[in-house]
Every structure is written in structure tokens, then in C-alpha cells.
Design a protein around this motif. Structure first.
Motif, PDB file in Angstrom:
ATOM      1  N   THR A  36       0.820  -1.206   0.000  1.00 33.54           N
ATOM      2  CA  THR A  36       0.000   0.000   0.000  1.00 33.54           C
ATOM      3  C   THR A  36       0.855   1.257   0.000  1.00 33.54           C
ATOM      4  O   THR A  36       0.362   2.325  -0.322  1.00 33.54           O
ATOM      5  N   HIS A  37       2.145   1.161   0.338  1.00 31.72           N
ATOM      6  CA  HIS A  37       3.007   2.334   0.332  1.00 31.72           C
ATOM      7  C   HIS A  37       3.402   2.686  -1.091  1.00 31.72           C
ATOM      8  O   HIS A  37       3.502   1.830  -1.960  1.00 31.72           O
ATOM      9  N   THR A  38       3.696   3.938  -1.303  1.00 34.82           N
ATOM     10  CA  THR A  38       4.164   4.386  -2.615  1.00 34.82           C
ATOM     11  C   THR A  38       5.608   3.944  -2.822  1.00 34.82           C
ATOM     12  O   THR A  38       6.306   3.558  -1.886  1.00 34.82           O
ATOM     13  N   HIS A  39       6.074   4.105  -4.089  1.00 31.94           N
ATOM     14  CA  HIS A  39       7.461   3.746  -4.409  1.00 31.94           C
ATOM     15  C   HIS A  39       8.445   4.639  -3.672  1.00 31.94           C
ATOM     16  O   HIS A  39       9.529   4.218  -3.293  1.00 31.94           O
ATOM     17  N   LYS A  40       8.079   5.879  -3.452  1.00 28.38           N
ATOM     18  CA  LYS A  40       8.964   6.795  -2.741  1.00 28.38           C
ATOM     19  C   LYS A  40       9.160   6.334  -1.309  1.00 28.38           C
ATOM     20  O   LYS A  40      10.250   6.377  -0.748  1.00 28.38           O
ATOM     21  N   HIS A  41       8.075   5.842  -0.664  1.00 22.39           N
ATOM     22  CA  HIS A  41       8.202   5.347   0.693  1.00 22.39           C
ATOM     23  C   HIS A  41       9.028   4.080   0.746  1.00 22.39           C
ATOM     24  O   HIS A  41       9.703   3.805   1.738  1.00 22.39           O
ATOM     25  N   THR A  42       9.013   3.339  -0.321  1.00 19.82           N
ATOM     26  CA  THR A  42       9.846   2.138  -0.374  1.00 19.82           C
ATOM     27  C   THR A  42      11.308   2.503  -0.235  1.00 19.82           C
ATOM     28  O   THR A  42      12.080   1.880   0.483  1.00 19.82           O
ATOM     29  N   HIS A  43      11.724   3.544  -0.914  1.00 15.24           N
ATOM     30  CA  HIS A  43      13.125   3.986  -0.838  1.00 15.24           C
ATOM     31  C   HIS A  43      13.453   4.476   0.556  1.00 15.24           C
ATOM     32  O   HIS A  43      14.560   4.294   1.058  1.00 15.24           O
ATOM     33  N   MET A  55      21.393  -1.209  -4.351  1.00 17.90           N
ATOM     34  CA  MET A  55      21.518   0.246  -4.399  1.00 17.90           C
ATOM     35  C   MET A  55      21.436   0.741  -5.848  1.00 17.90           C
ATOM     36  O   MET A  55      20.783   1.737  -6.159  1.00 17.90           O
ATOM     37  N   ILE A  56      22.107   0.039  -6.748  1.00 17.44           N
ATOM     38  CA  ILE A  56      22.059   0.423  -8.169  1.00 17.44           C
ATOM     39  C   ILE A  56      20.635   0.309  -8.700  1.00 17.44           C
ATOM     40  O   ILE A  56      20.144   1.188  -9.427  1.00 17.44           O
ATOM     41  N   ARG A  57      19.954  -0.766  -8.300  1.00 15.45           N
ATOM     42  CA  ARG A  57      18.587  -0.961  -8.763  1.00 15.45           C
ATOM     43  C   ARG A  57      17.668   0.134  -8.228  1.00 15.45           C
ATOM     44  O   ARG A  57      16.791   0.640  -8.940  1.00 15.45           O
ATOM     45  N   ALA A  58      17.887   0.534  -6.973  1.00 21.06           N
ATOM     46  CA  ALA A  58      17.057   1.588  -6.394  1.00 21.06           C
ATOM     47  C   ALA A  58      17.304   2.937  -7.057  1.00 21.06           C
ATOM     48  O   ALA A  58      16.374   3.710  -7.306  1.00 21.06           O
ATOM     49  N   ILE A  59      18.552   3.191  -7.374  1.00 25.76           N
ATOM     50  CA  ILE A  59      18.878   4.472  -8.022  1.00 25.76           C
ATOM     51  C   ILE A  59      18.270   4.518  -9.423  1.00 25.76           C
ATOM     52  O   ILE A  59      17.704   5.525  -9.854  1.00 25.76           O
ATOM     53  N   ARG A  60      18.375   3.425 -10.146  1.00 31.13           N
ATOM     54  CA  ARG A  60      17.852   3.401 -11.514  1.00 31.13           C
ATOM     55  C   ARG A  60      16.330   3.469 -11.556  1.00 31.13           C
ATOM     56  O   ARG A  60      15.754   3.928 -12.544  1.00 31.13           O
ATOM     57  N   SER A  61      15.689   3.000 -10.505  1.00 33.68           N
ATOM     58  CA  SER A  61      14.223   3.016 -10.500  1.00 33.68           C
ATOM     59  C   SER A  61      13.662   4.337  -9.994  1.00 33.68           C
ATOM     60  O   SER A  61      12.432   4.497  -9.937  1.00 33.68           O
ATOM     61  N   ALA A  62      14.537   5.277  -9.609  1.00 32.64           N
ATOM     62  CA  ALA A  62      14.055   6.582  -9.149  1.00 32.64           C
ATOM     63  C   ALA A  62      13.355   7.297 -10.298  1.00 32.64           C
ATOM     64  O   ALA A  62      13.842   7.320 -11.432  1.00 32.64           O
ATOM     65  N   ARG A  63      12.192   7.873  -9.983  1.00 32.58           N
ATOM     66  CA  ARG A  63      11.389   8.512 -11.029  1.00 32.58           C
ATOM     67  C   ARG A  63      11.826   9.940 -11.316  1.00 32.58           C
ATOM     68  O   ARG A  63      11.588  10.445 -12.406  1.00 32.58           O
ATOM     69  N   THR A  64      12.397  10.609 -10.350  1.00 36.54           N
ATOM     70  CA  THR A  64      12.841  11.988 -10.532  1.00 36.54           C
ATOM     71  C   THR A  64      14.262  12.117 -10.016  1.00 36.54           C
ATOM     72  O   THR A  64      14.767  11.262  -9.269  1.00 36.54           O
ATOM     73  N   GLN A  65      14.893  13.214 -10.405  1.00 37.87           N
ATOM     74  CA  GLN A  65      16.253  13.462  -9.921  1.00 37.87           C
ATOM     75  C   GLN A  65      16.264  13.717  -8.414  1.00 37.87           C
ATOM     76  O   GLN A  65      17.203  13.325  -7.715  1.00 37.87           O
ATOM     77  N   CYS A  66      15.227  14.356  -7.923  1.00 36.19           N
ATOM     78  CA  CYS A  66      15.132  14.604  -6.487  1.00 36.19           C
ATOM     79  C   CYS A  66      15.056  13.285  -5.723  1.00 36.19           C
ATOM     80  O   CYS A  66      15.700  13.110  -4.674  1.00 36.19           O
ATOM     81  N   GLU A  67      14.319  12.337  -6.252  1.00 32.21           N
ATOM     82  CA  GLU A  67      14.198  11.032  -5.615  1.00 32.21           C
ATOM     83  C   GLU A  67      15.533  10.298  -5.642  1.00 32.21           C
ATOM     84  O   GLU A  67      15.928   9.636  -4.672  1.00 32.21           O
ATOM     85  N   GLU A  68      16.248  10.439  -6.756  1.00 35.98           N
ATOM     86  CA  GLU A  68      17.571   9.816  -6.852  1.00 35.98           C
ATOM     87  C   GLU A  68      18.534  10.410  -5.830  1.00 35.98           C
ATOM     88  O   GLU A  68      19.291   9.688  -5.163  1.00 35.98           O
ATOM     89  N   ARG A  69      18.505  11.745  -5.689  1.00 37.24           N
ATOM     90  CA  ARG A  69      19.388  12.380  -4.700  1.00 37.24           C
ATOM     91  C   ARG A  69      19.070  11.918  -3.290  1.00 37.24           C
ATOM     92  O   ARG A  69      19.960  11.740  -2.451  1.00 37.24           O
ATOM     93  N   GLY A  70      17.780  11.703  -3.003  1.00 29.27           N
ATOM     94  CA  GLY A  70      17.409  11.227  -1.677  1.00 29.27           C
ATOM     95  C   GLY A  70      17.996   9.864  -1.379  1.00 29.27           C
ATOM     96  O   GLY A  70      18.510   9.613  -0.278  1.00 29.27           O
ATOM     97  N   ARG A  74      20.969   9.167   1.582  1.00 23.27           N
ATOM     98  CA  ARG A  74      20.811   8.209   2.669  1.00 23.27           C
ATOM     99  C   ARG A  74      21.919   7.166   2.660  1.00 23.27           C
ATOM    100  O   ARG A  74      22.449   6.792   3.709  1.00 23.27           O
ATOM    101  N   GLU A  75      22.283   6.699   1.475  1.00 19.98           N
ATOM    102  CA  GLU A  75      23.356   5.718   1.387  1.00 19.98           C
ATOM    103  C   GLU A  75      24.690   6.323   1.811  1.00 19.98           C
ATOM    104  O   GLU A  75      25.479   5.683   2.513  1.00 19.98           O
ATOM    105  N   CYS A  76      24.957   7.554   1.396  1.00 18.70           N
ATOM    106  CA  CYS A  76      26.221   8.208   1.772  1.00 18.70           C
ATOM    107  C   CYS A  76      26.285   8.428   3.288  1.00 18.70           C
ATOM    108  O   CYS A  76      27.353   8.297   3.901  1.00 18.70           O
ATOM    109  N   ALA A  77      25.147   8.780   3.902  1.00 20.51           N
ATOM    110  CA  ALA A  77      25.128   8.962   5.356  1.00 20.51           C
ATOM    111  C   ALA A  77      25.443   7.643   6.057  1.00 20.51           C
ATOM    112  O   ALA A  77      26.192   7.607   7.052  1.00 20.51           O
TER     113      ALA A  77
END
Length: 834
Positions: A36-43, A55-70, A74-77
Motif C-alpha cells: 500500500t506504500h508508494t514507491h517513494k516510501h519504499t526507498h 543500491m544500483i537498482r534503487a537508483i535506476r528506478s528513481a522517477r525523478t532526480q530529487c528522488e535519486e538524490r534522496g 541516505r546511502e552516503c550517510a
């Protein structure tokens, strides 16, 4: 190449380990969120310790650049937090993820110290990723790179060849000058190792060291010589690259390595005649990479050396005849062979064979191969003109190619092939090309046709017809000097005046959109309008032109929106000149001229005001002032073989009248500036030289030429003065000789040459003299200096020193070599023969 190959291997290994080896994933996976959660909440709910693949799969599935940066933030932190843990077991796993983030363009500098720590690790898996990170995140400008110097030194002495290889690759990729100096002895030691795998990497590392610290080349020279006895092709390839670098850096080293030419010849023969070897075969050619490198080294060793060239002549002939040219690999070897043959002191038959290979390249379907073939032929057309001429038909066919770069090269080569024997045939092809060539090539094509017609015109009529054809086809793309040059040619061809004015008149009626054509036509109508209206012309079909027809044509030009101010000036002057050639329409001419007395264009208004004054106050002088221009004497100075382009630039004298002004105007002293301040600080200011083709205002009278102050006086010819060298630097030499024309007149001939191995383009000379000295620079014979003195550039400078001041001249030399501009200045204080 080393960087990328290493990265790919490490990346593939990290993928493999992260999916099959639990040591890379110590933390427990969290369960995925509900559907029931959105794809953004999945990330947002993902664990920070996810494997690299996820991580590569999650980055490639990002729908927007803002989502990719998020996701990346998180991974860098999470990676930062784990870097701070001293005994984290996933160090290599985290650094691999950080390197992927770096590849995406995000900041990853905080991983530099982790790279340093992992390089010092005793574990090979961590050391491997650490070295890869150092090559990607560090460079010689950062202080952190110095921290790995000791680790690299220790690893160079490691017992494991793969650890040594990691250290060698890293040093060759990002080693600074200080690191190279510290570790050069270790590299020299590894060049003498027994392991071929280490020796080939040490050789390439030594190449990097030599590029960084030139003086270390002497350290590697003996070891590089000993590597040529190896059988391993990788070691041979590294040795040849290292020797090539050493020879290019030092002339003394080059002379020392000329002794290895027989060894290189034997290695190359072994490659050419060897049978099939699956380890080294590429499309039927045995190790083409090594062959190309050896041929390149032979070219350097054989340049300007007869003994070395003789030793490799037979080998080059063998390679040229036995290499398969149906594959790209074979063409690469053949092209290097051709370059070597043309660059060394090879036999004439071998040079013809090389040119024929380039001719076969012109028939290749690959445009890149055709392009490099024409580029090579362009360089040798001056020295091997007859051999290149055999392929003239193929070169001309390349003018029809669809590729713009190939067309440009074909045009340049076609213009270089024009000679007195083929001028008519080649000109037909060039004129046909001009009518359909791209707009960006029209100017270059028109200029080349003009130069070729000036040099090799079989007759004056053919010359005029050719130029008129160009003006009709590309009149808006020709250079500014075309109009005065054509006017000078027409003026000196008195027997064709009637033919020319009829032809130009018809062309102007057909099309007035070509400015150069209209300007020349207006000038001819003004000068030879009486011949036009007579209607008697044996050279062409005569047409009946009335006075009104001629004036209508000129008035159309004056009123057309396509006419520039310069073109209107030509038409107005032609209209004024017709006032002395016709009898019934003088009042109409006066009316036309008076209209432009209030024109917004200052130049046109000035002309009209002066012409009105000529009608009103000086009508008794009008016939004398507007009489036909005299024949312009052709300059007899300089080259007499017709090859000089300088003769194409002539001064066109325009008849204008100015009340209460001298016949020859001189600029006020405060308006004359030193040319680029070349003689700043001298006791006498200088005047700049006028541009070639600059018109000089003169007035003629019925009594004769007022400027002929020494009419009938024939000065005694002076003996030619000796030639002296006034400039010689970086292979560019400039010589000077003088010829005294009169008591105050002097002609200086400047001759420039290029003795280097690189072609020079955009070559220009500028000169400055004291203000009291009048200077005029004729057009140069060209603007390119081929390598090794294949051709020279000649330029005439005419000086007039009426006040007999101390003569001196400063010359600025400007040119471009290998894409880099150069500029220098030399002062001439004494002139030979004075």
C-alpha cells in the motif's frame, strides 16, 4: 585504458562477491514495506547496508532526480557512519558503493582516507578496492595522495604479483612528480624482474614517470634496451612505448637508440611472416597493436638519418605489399607504414608505393579512411607532386562525397593539384563543385580558384571568364581583394575591354544580388561605357545598348535594397564618369548625382557633393578628371615564375576630386599610431603599413600624369644586395634582401622558411617604420609554411624615405604550430646594400 580495465574487473568481482559471499553483507535485511506504500516510501524504508546491486537498482528506478538524490544521500550517510567504525567488516563493500556514487557525479571525497587505510590493509580484497578508489578519488594535487607513497613502495616489493600489479597501475595512473622521484628506483628494479606480467606493467609505469620527470629517462634507458629480447608481446609492447617516449624527450637518447633499428626490424619481420597465432591474431593480422607501435618508433629513429632509413627500407616494402588491406586492422598497419615511409629518407620507389596505398584508401567505403588518406596526401603534394597527380580523378570524385569534412579535404587537395597542364580540366571540376558546394566552403573554393587562375591561366580571356563565372556563382562569398584584383586585370587587358564590358553588363542585368559582380560591372560601365554603347564587339554577340539603358542599369543598382554603400559608391562614380562618355543625358546624370548630396551615408554623400562641385565650379576640368584610367603597370618585383600570390594584390587608383586638397593626402600626425606599439620608446614614431589593395586617391589631368615627377628618367639598375638572416628561432627563419629603386625608394624582400618537422599555419608578418617613412606591404605568397622547408613564404615591402631619416624597421612574426599560437618581434637596424 589501465584505469578502465582495472575498474571493470574490480566492479565485476564486487558484483560477484556481494551476491555470493556473505562477507560483504553482514547486516540483516529488513522486510520490504507493504504494497500500500508508494514507491517513494519504499526507498525511505530501505536499510542503509543494502548490497551494491540493490543500491544500483534503487537508483535506476528513481522517477525523478530529487528522488535519486534522496536515495544517494541516505546511502552516503550510512557509509559515513560505517567508515567511523574502526572494525567494520564491510569496508570494501561500502567503498565500492561510494565509487559508484562518484561515477554518477556526486561528491565522494570523504572516502579518500578510507582508500588510504584499505591500501595499507594486508587483505587483498580490501587492498584491491582501496587502490581502485585511490585512482578514482585521488590525484597528484591532493595531499592525501602522498600518504600512500609508502604503501605503494611496500607493495612493489610484495611477493604476490597481483599486489605488485595494483601498486604499478596506481602509480602509473595518478603518481605525482614527487612520488615518481621516490619510487623510480623500484620501477627500474622491476623492469629487470623475471616475471613478464610485472615487467610489462613496470614498463608502462616507467612511461608515466618519464612524462612527469624528464630527467629520469636516463635511469630507464638500459633496462628498456634489454626488454627487446623478450618473447612476450606484452613486454615488447611496453618496451617499444617506453623507448618511443625516451627518444621523443631527448636527442641524445634518440641517437643512442638508433643502434636498435636492426633489432626492431627483426621483431617486425617475425610478426609479418609468422603463421597463425590465436593468442595474437586480430582479423588475420599478427598483433597489429605491436606492429603499429614498432612502425611509429622506426619513423622516429629513421627521421633525418640515412643509415637508419636504409636499414628499414626492405622491411617497409615487405609490410606494404604483404599486409591485407581488406580489413580495418590491416589498413591501420598500412597507414602507419605509409607515414613511416614518407617521414624517413626512403627510396623514391618506396614513396611511390606509399602514395599508391593512400590512393587505394581513397576508394575505401569508410569515410574516415578516405579522410586520413587525403590529409596525408595534402602533406606530401609539394614533394611528391607527380605521384599524387596519378590519383587526381579519385580525389576529384571525393568532391561529391556527402561528408563535409571529406569535401573540405578533397577541395584543398584538388586546389593543390592544379598545374599549367591540367588547369582547364581541373577548373571545370572546381567550378562545377562551386555551384553546388555547402555555403561554408564557397569562400574557400572561390579563393582557391582565383589563386589557381592567377598562376596558370592559359589566356587573359580565359582568366577573365573564369573569374566572372565565380562572381556569378558565389559573388557574395569572395574576399574583399577580389574586386580590385579583377579591375587591375581588366585594365591591363586593353584588347578585351569591349568583350568584358558587354559580358558584365549582361550579367548585371540578370542578377544584381552578387555585390562583387555588380561592383566590377559598374566600374567597367563607367570606364568603357562608350564601347558598350557602340555595340561593336567581335569577341561576343553584340547587343544594342542606349545611353538610357546604361543609366537605367546604374540607377537600378543605386536604388536596390540589396546594394551595400560600397556598391552604391561604385554605381555613383560610374554614373558620373558616363557624363564624359555620352552627350544626350548629362542633365539626367546631374539630377541623379544631386539626389545623393543629402544621403545618410557619409561616404556616398561626400562623393555626390564633390561631383556636384565638379559640375558647377570645375566643369572645365570634368573631362580631364574623369578620363579613362591608365593601364596599371604590373609589379615586376619578387617572383617571376608566376607562382607568387603576391602579384594578385594590386592597388586600384580611384579618381576623386577634393577642393583645396593636395593630390596625395597624408594622415595627420596625431592620427597615426605605432603598429601595435612595436617601436615604443624610439626617437621617431612609426606609421602602420596599409592593408594590401588599399586604394590611393589620385587625380589625372589632360596635361599628363602630375605624379610622374621624374618622367623619362631611367635609373641605373643596382646590383642585388646580399641576403641576410634577421630572425632564426624555433626552426622559423626570416631572411631579408634590399633593392634600391631610387634615391629615396627601397624594396625589401622578406622570405620565411620552416625547418621543423611540423607544419605552420596562419603565418603573418607585420612591419612598422618611423612616421616620416612611407611603407606599403604587398600581399604574401601564402600563409602556410610546410615542414622541413618544403615551401617558403615571400612578401615585398616598399619603403619611401623622402626625408632621409635613419631607416629602421620592426617586424612582428605570428604563426600557429600544432594548434598553439606563437608571436615574436625582431628589429632591423641596418639594411644590406644601403
Amino acid at each position: 585504458m589501465t584505469h578502465y580495465s582495472m575498474f571493470l574487473s574490480v566492479n565485476m568481482l564486487s558484483f560477484h562477491n556481494s551476491s555470493h559471499n556473505t562477507t560483504f553483507t553482514h547486516t540483516k535485511h529488513t522486510p520490504p514495506p507493504t504494497r500500500t506504500h508508494t514507491h517513494k516510501h519504499t526507498h525511505a524504508a530501505m536499510s542503509p547496508s543494502i548490497p551494491l546491486q540493490e543500491m544500483i537498482r534503487a537508483i535506476r528506478s528513481a522517477r525523478t532526480q530529487c528522488e535519486e538524490r534522496g536515495v544517494i544521500q541516505r546511502e552516503c550517510a550510512a557509509i559515513r557512519a560505517q567508515f567511523r567504525q574502526t572494525d567494520s567488516g564491510a569496508r570494501s563493500h561500502n567503498l565500492a558503493k561510494l565509487l559508484y556514487v562518484h561515477m554518477l557525479g556526486y561528491p565522494a571525497h570523504f572516502g579518500q582516507m578510507e582508500c588510504v587505510r584499505m591500501i595499507a590493509s594486508p587483505r587483498y580484497s580490501e587492498k584491491r578496492v582501496g587502490y581502485l578508489g585511490a585512482m578514482m578519488l585521488l590525484d597528484e594535487k591532493q595531499d592525501a595522495s602522498l600518504l600512500i607513497t609508502n604503501s605503494i613502495k611496500n607493495d612493489l616489493a610484495h611477493s604476490n604479483q597481483y599486489v605488485q600489479s595494483l601498486a604499478l597501475c596506481t602509480l602509473a595512473c595518478m603518481g605525482s612528480a614527487e612520488m615518481c622521484r621516490d619510487l623510480a628506483p623500484e620501477i627500474e628494479r622491476l623492469l629487470r624482474a623475471s616475471n613478464s606480467y610485472i615487467k610489462k606493467k613496470a614498463a608502462l609505469c616507467a612511461v608515466h614517470i618519464v612524462r612527469k620527470v624528464h630527467e629520469l629517462g636516463e635511469l630507464f634507458a638500459p633496462a628498456a634496451r634489454s626488454l627487446l629480447v623478450e618473447k612476450n608481446h606484452g613486454v615488447l609492447h611496453g618496451a617499444v612505448v617506453l623507448i618511443t617516449e625516451l627518444c621523443e624527450r631527448s636527442h641524445e637518447t634518440l641517437e643512442r637508440f638508433r643502434k636498435i633499428v636492426p633489432d626492431l626490424v627483426q621483431i617486425m619481420k617475425g610478426l609479418v611472416i609468422s603463421g597463425y597465432s590465436p593468442e595474437h591474431d586480430v582479423a588475420g593480422i599478427s598483433d597489429p597493436f605491436l606492429q603499429v607501435r614498432i612502425l611509429r618508433l622506426l619513423r622516429i629513429l629513421g627521421r633525418n638519418n640515412d643509415v637508419a632509413s636504409d636499414a628499414m627500407n626492405d622491411l617497409l616494402a615487405q609490410v606494404a605489399t604483404n599486409t591485407d588491406s581488406t580489413k580495418t586492422v590491416g589498413n591501420a598497419v598500412l597507414y602507419e607504414t605509409v607515414l613511416t615511409v614518407l617521414d624517413i629518407k626512403s627510396e623514391s620507389g618506396l614513396r611511390v608505393l606509399a602514395v599508391n596505398i593512400l590512393g587505394r584508401f581513397l576508394l575505401n567505403n569508410d569515410r574516415n579512411i578516405r579522410y586520413i588518406a587525403m590529409t596525408s596526401l595534402q602533406k606530401i603534394v609539394c614533394t611528391d607532386h607527380n605521384a599524387v597527380q596519378r590519383h587526381r580523378g579519385t580525389i576529384v570524385d571525393c568532391l561529391k562525397d556527402q561528408d563535409a569534412s571529406v569535401k573540405r579535404r578533397a577541395l584543398e587537395l584538388s586546389l593543390a593539384l592544379v598545374s599549367a597542364t591540367n588547369i582547364r580540366t581541373m577548373m571545370k571540376e572546381l567550378l562545377l563543385f562551386l555551384s553546388s558546394c555547402p555555403p561554408e566552403l564557397k569562400s574557400h573554393a572561390a579563393s582557391g580558384i582565383f589563386n589557381a587562375a592567377e598562376r596558370y591561366a592559359p589566356s587573359q580571356r580565359w582568366h577573365i571568364d573564369t573569374i566572372l563565372h565565380v562572381l556569378t556563382t558565389a559573388g557574395g562569398d569572395v574576399r574583399d581583394e577580389t574586386v580590385p584584383n579583377l579591375i587591375q586585370l581588366i585594365t591591363n587587358t586593353s584588347e578585351l575591354h569591349c568583350y568584358t564590358v558587354h559580358k558584365l553588363y549582361r550579367a548585371m542585368l540578370t542578377d544584381i544580388s552578387q555585390p562583387s559582380l555588380v561592383q566590377v560591372a559598374c566600374w567597367c560601365i563607367g570606364e568603357y561605357g562608350d564601347l558598350l554603347m557602340k555595340g561593336e564587339c567581335q569577341e561576343t554577340e553584340a547587343i544594342q545598348v542606349t545611353e538610357d539603358d546604361a543609366l537605367d542599369a546604374l540607377e537600378t543598382v543605386l536604388q536596390s535594397h540589396m546594394s551595400s554603400p560600397a556598391t552604391r559608391g561604385f554605381a555613383l562614380t560610374a554614373t558620373m564618369k558616363l557624363s564624359t562618355r555620352i552627350t544626350d543625358n548629362v542633365d539626367r546624370i546631374r539630377s541623379i548625382v544631386s539626389i545623393y548630396g543629402s544621403c545618410l551615408d557619409v561616404e556616398l554623400q561626400q562623393r555626390a557633393v564633390e561631383y556636384n562641385a565638379l559640375f558647377k565650379k570645375y566643369d572645365h576640368m570634368r573631362a580631364a578628371v574623369l578620363e579613362r584610367m591608365p593601364v596599371i603597370e604590373k609589379n615586376s618585383l619578387g617572383d617571376t615564375n608566376g607562382e607568387s600570390m603576391g602579384e594578385t594584390m594590386k592597388e586600384i587608383q580611384t579618381a576623386t576630386v577634393k577642393k583645396a586638397e593636395p593630390l596625395l593626402q597624408q594622415q595627420p600626425a596625431n592620427q597615426v599610431c605605432d603598429l601595435l606599439d612595436l617601436l615604443g620608446g624610439s626617437e621617431e614614431p612609426l606609421q602602420p603599413s596599409p592593408a594590401p589593395g588599399l586604394s590611393i586617391n589620385t587625380a589625372s589631368t589632360a596635361g599628363g600624369d602630375l605624379l610622374d615627377l621624374l618622367g623619362g628618367f631611367e635609373p641605373t639598375p643596382l646590383a642585388p644586395a646580399p641576403t641576410v638572416t634577421v630572425y632564426d628561432k624555433d626552426g622559423v627563419a626570416l631572411t631579408l634582401n634590399c633593392e634600391k629603386q631610387s634615391d629615396s625608394g627601397l624594396t625589401v624582400t622578406l622570405i620565411a622558411s620552416n625547418s621543423t618537422d611540423s607544419d605552420i599555419s596562419a603565418f603573418t608578418l607585420q612591419a612598422a617604420v618611423p612616421k616620416s617613412v612611407q611603407l606599403h606591404m604587398k600581399a604574401p605568397s601564402g600563409d602556410a609554411l610546410p615542414a622541413r622547408g618544403a615551401a617558403k613564404v615571400t612578401q615585398l615591402v616598399v619603403l619611401n624615405n623622402p626625408n632621409k631619416v635613419s631607416l629602421k624597421m620592426r617586424i612582428r612574426v605570428s604563426y600557429t604550430r600544432q594548434g598553439s599560437p606563437f608571436q615574436d618581434t625582431v628589429q632591423v637596424d641596418s639594411f644590406p646594400g644601403l
